[in-house]
Design a protein around this motif. Structure first.
Motif, PDB file in Angstrom:
ATOM      1  N   LEU A  83       0.818  -1.217   0.000  1.00  0.00           N
ATOM      2  CA  LEU A  83       0.000   0.000   0.000  1.00  0.00           C
ATOM      3  C   LEU A  83       0.848   1.262   0.000  1.00  0.00           C
ATOM      4  O   LEU A  83       2.065   1.202   0.179  1.00  0.00           O
ATOM      5  N   LEU A  85       0.875   5.490   1.449  1.00  0.00           N
ATOM      6  CA  LEU A  85       0.679   6.121   2.752  1.00  0.00           C
ATOM      7  C   LEU A  85      -0.146   7.378   2.576  1.00  0.00           C
ATOM      8  O   LEU A  85       0.070   8.132   1.621  1.00  0.00           O
ATOM      9  N   GLU A 124       9.494   6.574  12.430  1.00  0.00           N
ATOM     10  CA  GLU A 124      10.765   6.464  11.686  1.00  0.00           C
ATOM     11  C   GLU A 124      10.758   7.481  10.546  1.00  0.00           C
ATOM     12  O   GLU A 124       9.691   7.911  10.100  1.00  0.00           O
ATOM     13  N   PRO A 125      11.952   7.862  10.077  1.00  0.00           N
ATOM     14  CA  PRO A 125      12.014   8.803   8.952  1.00  0.00           C
ATOM     15  C   PRO A 125      11.402   8.158   7.701  1.00  0.00           C
ATOM     16  O   PRO A 125      11.414   6.931   7.555  1.00  0.00           O
ATOM     17  N   LYS A 126      10.842   8.966   6.818  1.00  0.00           N
ATOM     18  CA  LYS A 126      10.292   8.434   5.560  1.00  0.00           C
ATOM     19  C   LYS A 126      11.387   8.539   4.497  1.00  0.00           C
ATOM     20  O   LYS A 126      11.668   9.604   3.961  1.00  0.00           O
ATOM     21  N   LEU A 127      12.016   7.387   4.242  1.00  0.00           N
ATOM     22  CA  LEU A 127      13.154   7.359   3.302  1.00  0.00           C
ATOM     23  C   LEU A 127      12.652   7.663   1.899  1.00  0.00           C
ATOM     24  O   LEU A 127      11.596   7.177   1.487  1.00  0.00           O
ATOM     25  N   GLU A 184      12.657  -0.047   2.020  1.00  0.00           N
ATOM     26  CA  GLU A 184      13.023   0.959   1.003  1.00  0.00           C
ATOM     27  C   GLU A 184      14.478   0.773   0.596  1.00  0.00           C
ATOM     28  O   GLU A 184      15.357   0.621   1.455  1.00  0.00           O
ATOM     29  N   TYR A 236      11.093  -1.898   6.867  1.00  0.00           N
ATOM     30  CA  TYR A 236      10.131  -1.177   7.708  1.00  0.00           C
ATOM     31  C   TYR A 236       8.862  -1.980   7.965  1.00  0.00           C
ATOM     32  O   TYR A 236       7.917  -1.482   8.559  1.00  0.00           O
ATOM     33  N   LYS A 300       3.169   4.938  12.836  1.00  0.00           N
ATOM     34  CA  LYS A 300       2.302   3.751  12.734  1.00  0.00           C
ATOM     35  C   LYS A 300       1.814   3.386  14.130  1.00  0.00           C
ATOM     36  O   LYS A 300       2.600   3.396  15.082  1.00  0.00           O
TER      37      LYS A 300
HETATM   38  N1  0OW Z   1       9.514   5.304   2.706  1.00  0.00           N
HETATM   39  C1  0OW Z   1       9.477   4.869   3.973  1.00  0.00           C
HETATM   40  O1  0OW Z   1      10.419   5.087   4.735  1.00  0.00           O
HETATM   41  C2  0OW Z   1       8.282   4.089   4.460  1.00  0.00           C
HETATM   42  C3  0OW Z   1       8.228   3.612   5.791  1.00  0.00           C
HETATM   43  N2  0OW Z   1       9.242   3.853   6.663  1.00  0.00           N
HETATM   44  N3  0OW Z   1       7.158   2.908   6.221  1.00  0.00           N
HETATM   45  C4  0OW Z   1       6.130   2.670   5.372  1.00  0.00           C
HETATM   46  O2  0OW Z   1       5.088   1.959   5.846  1.00  0.00           O
HETATM   47  C5  0OW Z   1       3.875   1.872   5.055  1.00  0.00           C
HETATM   48  C6  0OW Z   1       3.926   0.801   4.001  1.00  0.00           C
HETATM   49  C7  0OW Z   1       2.474   0.300   3.907  1.00  0.00           C
HETATM   50  C8  0OW Z   1       1.793   0.666   5.173  1.00  0.00           C
HETATM   51  C9  0OW Z   1       2.744   1.486   5.991  1.00  0.00           C
HETATM   52  N4  0OW Z   1       6.125   3.095   4.077  1.00  0.00           N
HETATM   53  C10 0OW Z   1       7.187   3.806   3.614  1.00  0.00           C
HETATM   54  O3  0OW Z   1       7.181   4.221   2.320  1.00  0.00           O
HETATM   55  C11 0OW Z   1       5.978   3.987   1.560  1.00  0.00           C
HETATM   56  C12 0OW Z   1       5.994   2.652   0.877  1.00  0.00           C
HETATM   57  C13 0OW Z   1       5.195   2.799  -0.399  1.00  0.00           C
HETATM   58  C14 0OW Z   1       4.995   4.274  -0.621  1.00  0.00           C
HETATM   59  C15 0OW Z   1       5.833   4.982   0.436  1.00  0.00           C
HETATM   60  O4  0OW Z   1       7.117   5.226  -0.100  1.00  0.00           O
END
Ligand code: 0OW
Length: 340
Positions: A83, A85, A124-127, A184, A236, A300
């Motif tokens: 999914l 976000l 956590e940081p969003k990479l 990621e 993650y 989360k």
């Molecule tokens: N880019 C990130 O650091 C990151 C993260 N640390 N955690 C998530 O958890 C989401 C994935 C599905 C439900 C929760 N998603 C991330 O990136 C999303 C994945 C797909 C689109 C975004 O890049």
């Protein structure tokens, strides 16, 4: 007559040593041997495998680089959809996110900090990279895939195998027989600058930003090219699994780390929406000094039972959100306003 040690025993010993050094270096960030010693072990293993080809297995550390350049990428269907976000841009969006969750979970509206009325969040940081899926069967990496449209992605197994901090086999024990790890792939800022500097010198292609560089590097048909790109992975979460897992987000991430998967060093468990906003401000202040690009932070709900109860809205979880930072030029405007 000198007794030759059984090559199969020495090969296993070398692999275990190299995997342990990789875990300390890439996951614990605590190198245990000088590079020269690591290279000596690796050279001995490669020589033993060349002399005894029947001992080579796909999860050997020598089998990372240079899979055959395939004509095109196969398709992979994500049994558990990958999914995206939802985004929060303003503090009020975050307050709405937390309030909606507490209402859905029927937590007392009262005083935020009355016992049992606040929600624990994993932060956590969003990479700013490319989301991928890694499938481990009986602890061995068998498939890597891009997120694609969330339901169907591309098979990039040969390419993910070249990312040095993605383990080819899980360490320790207790991991589920089937475990799909999600995370990621990104290019750290320093590697991105080096790659573009080289490209400018050789007249090669430069990339606009680390995210494009990571995506372009991962989607090379020749994994030998991918192997020469400075990519890193950070897990993650999980997708499909068959077996037992902890019932909290942080608990799962700590198990992934025990099994050799890199997780964020900025991972933090906070209490309530105020904890989230403090974390957002802290990471925002340190953003420019982080060794990788981020475009926000991700929060989360920590309790997995509550995640299941909250479920998803269309393609986004109700239990997770990305609180974004203003894009850098806006950030300067913002700071200008504040400091005028
Ligand atoms: N880019 C990130 O650091 C990151 C993260 N640390 N955690 C998530 O958890 C989401 C994935 C599905 C439900 C929760 N998603 C991330 O990136 C999303 C994945 C797909 C689109 C975004 O890049």
């Amino acid at each position: 007559m000198t007794v030759q040690p059984d090559p199969a025993l020495r090969v296993k010993e070398l692999r275990d040593l190299i995997d342990q050094h990789n875990y300390s270096y890439y996951v614990l960030d605590e190198p245990t041997v000088p590079d020269a010693e690591y290279d000596r072990l690796f050279t001995e293993l490669r020589a033993l495998e060349e002399a005894n080809p029947d001992l080579v297995t796909p999860d050997s550390p020598t089998q990372r680089v240079g899979g055959l350049a395939s004509g095109a990428f196969g398709q992979v269907r994500h049994e558990v959809p990958m999914l995206s976000l939802g985004n929060a841009f303003a503090e009020s969006d975050m307050l709405d996110f937390d309030r909606r969750i507490r209402r859905t979970l029927d937590l007392p509206e009262g005083d935020l900090f009355a016992a049992g009325s606040s929600v624990a969040y994993c932060c956590e940081p969003k990479l700013d990279g490319l989301a991928i899926s890694l499938l481990y069967e009986d602890g061995v990496l068998t498939r890597g895939a891009t997120r694609g449209d969330g339901t169907t992605g591309e098979d990039i197994t040969a390419n993910v195998r070249t990312v040095r901090n993605i383990p080819l086999r899980l360490r320790g024990e207790g991991w589920p027989a089937v475990l799909e790890v999600r995370g990621e792939v990104y290019m750290p800022k320093a590697g991105f600058e080096r790659l573009n500097a080289e490209a400018r010198e050789t007249g090669g292609k430069t990339f606009a930003n680390p995210r494009n560089a990571a995506a372009g590097s991962l989607r090379q048909l020749d994994s030998g090219i991918t192997a020469r790109r400075p990519l890193e992975f950070c897990s993650y979460g999980i997708g499909r699994f068959e077996g037992e897992l902890p019932d909290t987000q942080v608990g799962i991430l700590h198990r992934l780390r025990d099994w050799g998967m890199p997780i964020s060093r900025e991972l933090k468990l906070v209490e309530g929406i105020d904890g989230c906003l403090d974390y957002y401000r802290d990471i925002g202040e340190r953003r420019s000094s982080l060794p990788y690009e981020i475009d926000g932070v991700v929060f989360k709900v920590n309790d997995l039972g509550w995640q299941r109860e909250l479920g998803f809205r269309a393609r986004e979880p109700r239990w997770a959100i990305a609180h974004k930072f203003p894009a850098s030029e806006e950030m300067t405007e913002l700071l200008d306003v504040e400091f005028q």
